[in-house]
Design an enzyme around this catalytic site. Structure first.
Site: not given
Length: 365
Positions: A122-124, A127-128
Site C-alpha cells: 500500500h503506497c502512501i 494513497s492506494a
C-alpha cells in the site's frame, strides 16, 4: 473517465501522501522553469526551444501516469469472488472480510479493506495500491529524470546568481535554490524506489511474493529437511518475458486473475505454498496475555523507550489492553506479531515486553 472515477481520484488526492508528492513535483518543476527562462530563453535559439519543450513535457507525462497508476488496472477482486471451477477452491485462500476467495497473487489490504490483485504494498504516496504497474513505473521514471533535468538547471541558475551576478530579487533566488533541495531528494529517494521496482518487474516477483518465497525455502530446508533445495517460483518467465508482461500489449491471460506460469509449475503453485505455510504458522502460534497496555502508535518513546527506535514503521501495529488474550504467530527484534483472540482479521505488531507467554513457545518466534 466517469464521474465516479473522478470523485474517487479527488478523494485519494486529498490526503497527505498524494498532496506531498504533487507539491514536491510542482516545486522542483517551477524552480527548473524559472532557471530555464532566465538563462536558456526559448527565443534565443533552436536548441533552447527543444530543451524547453522537452522539459515542459515532463510534468504532464509524470502527473498523467500518476493518476493512471491510481485509477486504471486490475484493482480489487470482487467481493465474494470464486474461481470458475469449484475444484480449484481447495488451492486458494479464503478472505473472511471480503467473503470470497483470493485470486492468485492477490492479498487483502487492511488500508483499502479489499483484496487487491497482484498486490505489492500500500503506497502512501498514491494513497492506494498502484493498480497499473506500467503507469507506476512511468511515473517513477518521469519523477526521477524530470527532477534531474530541473535540478541541473537550478544548480546552474544558483551558481550564476550567487557567484557571477545577482540579477533577480534575493527572495526569488532563495526560493529557486530551495527547490534544488527537493530536486536532489527526489532524484535519490525516488531513484532508489525506481530501481527496486525495476527488479520487481524483471523478476516478476512482488515484495510480498519475495517474502513467501523466502519462507518457502525455509520450509523446504528446515521443515522438510531438503537441504540446498529452492522453491520453484512459477511466475518468473525470464527477464525479457517478465518485462513485456508489464510494458507490452495487454493480454487476456494477465487480467489480474490468471497469469502464465513455467511449464513445470501448477498455476496454483504459489497459493498452495501459502496454504502450507499458513498451516505451519498455526501450528507454531503461541498464546500470550497482555500485561502492559500498548496504544498502537509508532515509536512509543514514553511507554516503551528502550524499543521505540525498533518499531516496524511500515507494518501494522496492534493496540492492546492489559488482560487481552493474544495469539502470536511470529516475531522480530523486540516485537511480536499476532492478533487478539476472537478477531483474526485485525493483526499487527506489539512490544514483546507488553506480553507474557501463557505457555512456553515450542520454537523461537
Amino acid at each position: 473517465m466517469t464521474l465516479k472515477d473522478g470523485l474517487e481520484l479527488v478523494k485519494r488526492l486529498m490526503r497527505f501522501g498524494p498532496l506531498m508528492a504533487m507539491a514536491t513535483i510542482g516545486i522542483v518543476w517551477c524552480g527548473g522553469l524559472i532557471s530555464l527562462i532566465t538563462y536558456f530563453p526559448p527565443s534565443k535559439s533552436l536548441k533552447n526551444q527543444l530543451n524547453f519543450i522537452f522539459y515542459f513535457c515532463w510534468l504532464p507525462f509524470t502527473v498523467s501516469n500518476y493518476f493512471k497508476a491510481i485509477l486504471y488496472g486490475p484493482g480489487y477482486a470482487p467481493k465474494g469472488w470464486k474461481p470458475k471451477y469449484e475444484e480449484d477452491e481447495q488451492f486458494l485462500q479464503y478472505c473472511k472480510v471480503c467473503e470470497g476467495f483470493k485470486p492468485p497473487r492477490a492479498h487483502h489490504c487492511r488500508k483499502c479493506k479489499r483484496c487487491c490483485l497482484k498486490m505489492d504494498h500500500h503506497c502512501i504516496w498514491l494513497s492506494a495500491i498502484y493498480r497499473n504497474q506500467a503507469s507506476f513505473m512511468y511515473f517513477l521514471f518521469g519523477a526521477v529524470f524530470g527532477a534531474l533535468h530541473g535540478t541541473v538547471h537550478i544548480i546552474f541558475f544558483s551558481y550564476q546568481q550567487l557567484w557571477v551576478r545577482l540579477t533577480l530579487q534575493p527572495k526569488l533566488v532563495l526560493a529557486v535554490m530551495v527547490s534544488s533541495g527537493f530536486g536532489i531528494g527526489t532524484v535519490i529517494a525516488v531513484g532508489i524506489l525506481l530501481y527496486s521496482q525495476l527488479q520487481i518487474v524483471l523478476t516478476n516477483m512482488t515484495g510480498i511474493e519475495s517474502w513467501i518465497v523466502e519462507k518457502a525455502n525455509w520450509r523446504l530446508n528446515e521443515v522438510l529437511e531438503k537441504k540446498n533445495e529452492e522453491f520453484n517460483y512459477p511466475y518468473d518467465l525470464g527477464k525479457s518475458a517478465n518485462f513485456w508482461q508489464v510494458f507490452g500489449r495487454p493480454d487476456e491471460k494477465m487480467n489480474g486473475f490468471d497469469y502464465p506460469v513455467k511449464e513445470d509449475c501448477h498455476k496454483y503453485s504459489l497459493t498452495i505454498e501459502q496454504l502450507l505455510q499458513k498451516k505451519i504458522k498455526e501450528e507454531r502460534s503461541v498464546p500470550f496475555k497482555c500485561v502492559k497496555p500498548y496504544s498502537g502508535r509508532k515509536c512509543p518513546f514514553l511507554s516503551y523507550p528502550k524499543i521505540a527506535i525498533f518499531t516496524p514503521l511500515l507494518s501494522d501495529l496492534l493496540q492492546i489492553q492489559e488482560g487481552d488474550e493474544i495469539t502470536v504467530t511470529r516475531g522480530k527484534k523486540h516485537w511480536y506479531y499476532g492478533y487478539k483472540n476472537g478477531n483474526k482479521t485485525i493483526r499487527g505488531f506489539m512490544p514483546k515486553t507488553a506480553l507474557k507467554a501463557v505457555e512456553e513457545p515450542k520454537k523461537e518466534l
